[in-house]
Write an enzyme that holds these catalytic residues in place. Sequence first.
Site, PDB file in Angstrom:
ATOM      1  N   SER A 198       0.855  -1.188   0.000  1.00  0.00           N
ATOM      2  CA  SER A 198       0.000   0.000   0.000  1.00  0.00           C
ATOM      3  C   SER A 198       0.888   1.233   0.000  1.00  0.00           C
ATOM      4  CB  SER A 198      -0.900   0.023   1.247  1.00  0.00           C
ATOM      5  OG  SER A 198      -1.523   1.288   1.398  1.00  0.00           O
TER       6      SER A 198
ATOM      7  N   TYR B 205      -1.365   0.241  10.344  1.00  0.00           N
ATOM      8  CA  TYR B 205      -1.517  -0.328   9.004  1.00  0.00           C
ATOM      9  C   TYR B 205      -0.302  -0.005   8.150  1.00  0.00           C
ATOM     10  CZ  TYR B 205      -3.290  -0.861   4.231  1.00  0.00           C
ATOM     11  OH  TYR B 205      -3.448  -1.212   2.911  1.00  0.00           O
TER      12      TYR B 205
END
Length: 252
Positions: free
Chosen positions: A141, A154
């Site tokens: 990501s 995250y």
Amino acid sequence: MSTNTELAGRTALVTGATTGIGRAVAEQLAGRGADVVVHGRDPRRGAEVVAAITAKGGRARFVAADLADAAEVGRLAAAAGDVDILVNNAGLYDFTSTPDTTADNFDRHIAVNTRAPFLLVGALAPGMAERGRGVIVNVTSTAATTAAHVGAAYGASKAAVELLTRSWASEFGGSGIRVNGVSPGPVRTAGTEPLLAGNPGMEAHANVRGRVGEPDEIADVVLFLVEDRSSYINGTVVLANGGERSALPGQG
């Protein structure tokens, strides 16, 4: 179903393959002739993906596992068997501030996003090495490299995967295994729809393209990294973010 059967005779395990990017990847790999092991937690959704693939002439089966449980990750690897292609796509993301992130929540991010890929590679890469070929693609990501005011757990879990990608490329590259990553920006999935709905301006300002990505656009990059046309690419994380702006709304 595509007439390109370059991946015929190869088995692919795709984690988190019952929705979003993972489902698009599974369908594209099956369309190139791979036997796809569809991983997820929901048997109903898994059956839907398998049915969609087989209806188009592809081959697929579903294996359920909770990637937060190390023992279940081991069972998934065993059930998948001799895997030639591993796509570590499954991910957990809670965009919370650091004070609002509990120890259990942090641990779950690391377990699902970082430890599960680590354990799967540890279980499946030796078999690839014995056969002299294999491809591993990690879906990371842009949160791994772009600081934001929420979602630190995250981002950290995905940053670790990017480091592991380069490490595994070095560790296993001499055995005929290529390891690369794809780093998507915002993508329209069931998981991101609430975020997009709650931030009306986000899509227009997501990047210089003025829109979020679609799952198939990320799957196209994964497919490229899996196929032999990318045979000289190893240890690379490909950005697929539409050309991010320096800051999104609410990020300064």
